[in-house]
Design a protein around this motif. Structure first.
Motif, PDB file in Angstrom:
ATOM      1  N   PHE A  80       0.867  -1.217   0.030  1.00 42.63           N
ATOM      2  CA  PHE A  80       0.083  -0.037   0.056  1.00 42.63           C
ATOM      3  C   PHE A  80       0.974   1.194   0.024  1.00 42.63           C
ATOM      4  O   PHE A  80       1.946   1.319   0.686  1.00 42.63           O
ATOM      5  N   GLN A  87      -7.893   0.938   8.215  1.00 41.93           N
ATOM      6  CA  GLN A  87      -8.191   2.673   8.324  1.00 41.93           C
ATOM      7  C   GLN A  87      -7.326   3.128   9.333  1.00 41.93           C
ATOM      8  O   GLN A  87      -6.650   4.131   8.842  1.00 41.93           O
ATOM      9  N   VAL A  90      -3.900   3.939   7.971  1.00 44.53           N
ATOM     10  CA  VAL A  90      -3.942   4.924   6.973  1.00 44.53           C
ATOM     11  C   VAL A  90      -3.980   6.124   7.645  1.00 44.53           C
ATOM     12  O   VAL A  90      -3.129   7.161   7.250  1.00 44.53           O
ATOM     13  N   ARG A 142      -8.455   5.597   3.116  1.00 51.65           N
ATOM     14  CA  ARG A 142      -8.296   4.878   1.519  1.00 51.65           C
ATOM     15  C   ARG A 142      -9.600   4.681   1.243  1.00 51.65           C
ATOM     16  O   ARG A 142     -10.437   3.854   1.725  1.00 51.65           O
ATOM     17  N   GLU A 151      -4.268   3.309  -5.786  1.00 49.95           N
ATOM     18  CA  GLU A 151      -5.058   3.897  -4.805  1.00 49.95           C
ATOM     19  C   GLU A 151      -5.587   5.201  -4.759  1.00 49.95           C
ATOM     20  O   GLU A 151      -4.860   5.964  -5.252  1.00 49.95           O
ATOM     21  N   THR A 152      -6.819   5.208  -4.038  1.00 50.90           N
ATOM     22  CA  THR A 152      -7.325   6.796  -3.842  1.00 50.90           C
ATOM     23  C   THR A 152      -7.384   6.731  -2.330  1.00 50.90           C
ATOM     24  O   THR A 152      -8.035   5.958  -1.568  1.00 50.90           O
ATOM     25  N   TYR A 153      -6.912   8.147  -1.968  1.00 46.48           N
ATOM     26  CA  TYR A 153      -7.058   8.355  -0.460  1.00 46.48           C
ATOM     27  C   TYR A 153      -7.770   9.857  -0.270  1.00 46.48           C
ATOM     28  O   TYR A 153      -7.723  10.473  -1.228  1.00 46.48           O
ATOM     29  N   ARG A 181      -4.519  10.382  -5.239  1.00 41.12           N
ATOM     30  CA  ARG A 181      -4.147   8.987  -6.104  1.00 41.12           C
ATOM     31  C   ARG A 181      -2.811   8.495  -6.163  1.00 41.12           C
ATOM     32  O   ARG A 181      -2.181   9.474  -6.752  1.00 41.12           O
TER      33      ARG A 181
END
Length: 184
Positions: A80, A87, A90, A142, A151-153, A181
Motif C-alpha cells: 500500500f 483504516q 492509513v 483509503r 489507490e485513492t485516499y 491518487r
C-alpha cells in the motif's frame, strides 16, 4: 374668557398630538435607516464571503503542492502507498501529511485582508485558532485500491470564511476533501 380657555386647551392638545406624530415619524425613519444600513452591511459581507472563494482556491493550490511534494517523498514503493490494510494505519500514515498541509495552508491564508478572514483546518487548529464548536474533522481514509495498484485516499478539511464590517459578520463553512491518487 371661558371660550379662550377652551380654545387654549384645544390648541395645546393639537400641538401635543402634532408633536407625537412628528416624533413617531422621526423614530420610524430612523429605524428604517438603521434596517437599511444593516441590510447593506449584510450584503457587503456576503459579497466578501463569495469573493473569498478565489483567494481560498489560490491558497489551496499552494497547499496542495506542498502535499504533493510530501507524498512523493513518503510513498512506499511496494504494498500500500500509505498505511496498511486497516483504516487506522492509513490515518496514522497520513498524519504527517495533515501537518504539512496545515502549515502550508496557514502560510498561505492566515492574514486578514479587507475584513476577510479565511481559515482552513486540516488539523484541529488553523492559524492559532481552534476549530469552531460543532465542527469535527474526519480521519484520512483509503477509498479504493490494492497494494501495488492505483489507490485513492481522501484527507478531509474544513474551510471557514468570515467577512466582518464593524459589528456585522457573515460566515460560510465549506467541508471538503483533498483526494490523492497514488501507486500503480
Amino acid at each position: 374668557m371661558k371660550n379662550q380657555g377652551v380654545v387654549l386647551v384645544f390648541v395645546l392638545l393639537a400641538l401635543f398630538i402634532a408633536a407625537i406624530i412628528i416624533a413617531t415619524t422621526v423614530f420610524l425613519r430612523y429605524q428604517s435607516a438603521q434596517a437599511s444600513r444593516e441590510r447593506a452591511l449584510l450584503a457587503l459581507n456576503q459579497a466578501g464571503v463569495v469573493g473569498a472563494r478565489n483567494r481560498l482556491d489560490t491558497g489551496l493550490l499552494t497547499t496542495i503542492e506542498a502535499g504533493r511534494q510530501w507524498a512523493n517523498a513518503a510513498i512506499r514503493s511496494t504494498g500500500f502507498a500509505f498505511g496498511g490494510s486497516d483504516q487506522s494505519s492509513v490515518s496514522a500514515a497520513l498524519a504527517p501529511l495533515r501537518t504539512v498541509l496545515q502549515q502550508a495552508s496557514d502560510a498561505a491564508l492566515c492574514d486578514v485582508r479587507d475584513g476577510l478572514q479565511i481559515r482552513v483546518y486540516f488539523t484541529p487548529r488553523a492559524c492559532g485558532e481552534n476549530l469552531p464548536p460543532g465542527l469535527q474533522l474526519g480521519n484520512p481514509v483509503r477509498l479504493s485500491g490494492a497494494p501495488d495498484l492505483l489507490e485513492t485516499y481522501e484527507v478531509p478539511f474544513i474551510a471557514v470564511l468570515r467577512s466582518r464590517t464593524g459589528e456585522n459578520q457573515r460566515s460560510q463553512i465549506i467541508e471538503g476533501v483533498l483526494r490523492i491518487r497514488a501507486g500503480g
